[in-house]
Design a protein around this motif. Structure first.
Motif, short mmCIF file in Angstrom:
data_model
loop_
_atom_site.label_atom_id
_atom_site.label_comp_id
_atom_site.label_asym_id
_atom_site.label_seq_id
_atom_site.Cartn_x
_atom_site.Cartn_y
_atom_site.Cartn_z
N SER A 1 0.83 -1.21 0.00
CA SER A 1 0.00 0.00 0.00
C SER A 1 0.87 1.26 0.00
N PHE B 1 1.89 2.03 -3.58
CA PHE B 1 0.86 2.69 -4.38
C PHE B 1 0.67 4.15 -3.96
N SER C 1 -5.64 2.55 -1.91
CA SER C 1 -4.48 3.20 -2.53
C SER C 1 -4.46 2.95 -4.04
N LEU C 2 -4.84 1.75 -4.47
CA LEU C 2 -4.90 1.45 -5.90
C LEU C 2 -5.96 2.31 -6.60
N VAL D 1 -4.60 5.78 -7.08
CA VAL D 1 -3.62 5.83 -8.18
C VAL D 1 -4.35 6.02 -9.50
#
Length: 354
Positions: free
Chosen positions: A165, A168, A334-335, A338
């Motif tokens: 995490s 990312f 977190s992805l 992004v």
């Protein structure tokens, strides 16, 4: 460089080497002093929150307590368990302590004040800090004791879970700044909302796309450094003392110093990546008369207070809660951000009129 060392009659190669050694000492020696004092501050904060006095005997206001503790472990006998792998047993704390120091080479303390201003500074930080888990794993395995070994397995799973995490989160910051260089990332945080407020705010924390990442990074920093409520590698009620149970004397002190050096490093990264680093909080000319290193130092102290505050008030997580938070909440979140940041930047590049 040659002109600077012309008085000594040194060739360029030796001048560069001497300047590098001086730069390393200017970072390492104050860092060691800061670690000693930050341990004192940590204990004072815990004591204040529990309505206790804390260290108050050794030196004025107990300021020399950390040095007394260091002298105590220095004078102790180094004991190596008979069944331990002696080479790896002694190598493990050295790895942990060394890794905690080498990351500081790319940290900018002020504009242009950095030991190595490399273009991939953030990748270097991520790679070097990831090596710290080897010192813990080697300590648990080489001790040939079940409690340190359990702790080492926990530490490996915990650090891998939260470094994903963190990775990312760093990608989102790099996308926004357009650089892996830490100085460039700090400079990219200038002047948020200047056109609306008349004066800009410095720091990615004010960015609605990066503020959730600042929260994720702070909590992941607690897990990365095995601080409460994620101190499951040192759970006294379960593992006696964790991976360093069998260590004594200076080998134990190296873990002790490395742990707090890592805490200070994560506080520095929080300040550098999201809170403007060496920049003042507001982009206002009079504030720039204060040296940038003092602004950075103030932000580090603020985050260290937050670290201590959490440790003094939040109970320890169960291990399944720790893993659930890392893999099922922080990783997808977190992805998602992004994709959100990259999508916004792409829309800003091609979707808006020139």
């Amino acid at each position: 460089m040659t002109d600077a060392f012309e008085w000594f009659g040194l060739p360029y190669g030796w001048a560069w080497f001497l300047a590098t050694i001086i730069g390393i000492l200017l970072i390492a020696l104050p860092l060691m002093l800061a670690v000693a004092m930050i341990i004192y501050v940590d204990r004072k904060i815990w004591a204040a929150m529990a309505l206790r006095r804390g260290p108050n005997v050794v030196g004025p206001w107990g300021l020399l307590q950390s040095f007394a503790d260091g002298l105590k472990v220095f004078l102790q006998e180094t004991i190596i368990p008979s069944a331990a792998n002696k080479i790896l047993f002694l190598l493990a704390p050295i790895i942990t302590f060394t890794v905690a120091l080498i990351v500081w080479a790319v940290v900018p303390f002020d504009a242009g004040v950095v030991l190595s201003d490399i273009n991939v500074g953030l990748l270097y930080v991520l790679a070097a800090s990831s090596l710290g888990v080897y010192g813990i794993i080697l300590a648990g395995w080489a001790s040939n004791s079940k409690y340190p070994f359990y702790s080492a397995i926990r530490a490996a799973a915990q650090m891998v879970s939260y470094e994903v995490s963190i990775g990312f989160v760093l990608i989102a910051v790099v996308l926004w700044a357009g650089s892996f260089n830490l100085s460039a990332i700090v400079e990219a945080q200038r002047g948020y909302y200047a056109e609306f407020l008349g004066v800009g705010i410095n720091g990615n924390f004010i960015n609605p796309l990066l503020f959730p990442m600042a929260i994720v990074f702070f909590i992941s920093s607690l897990a990365e450094t095995q601080r409460a409520p994620f101190d499951l590698t040192e759970a006294e009620s379960e593992l006696v003392a964790g991976y360093q149970t069998e260590y004594s004397s200076m080998s134990f002190a190296l873990y002790w110093l490395g742990e707090y050096a890592n805490v200070i490093l994560m506080c520095t990264l929080n300040a550098t990546l999201f809170w403007g680093g060496y920049l003042p909080p507001i982009d206002w000319a009079p504030l720039y008369y204060v040296p940038g290193i003092l602004w950075l130092f103030a932000k580090i102290l603020f985050f260290f207070f937050c670290f201590s505050w959490v440790k003094a008030t939040v109970p320890r997580y169960r291990y399944d809660q720790l893993m659930r938070l890392g893999w099922k909440i922080f990783l997808p979140l977190s992805l998602f951000f992004v994709f959100l940041v990259s999508g916004f930047l792409m829309w800003q590049r091609v979707g808006l009129p020139a």
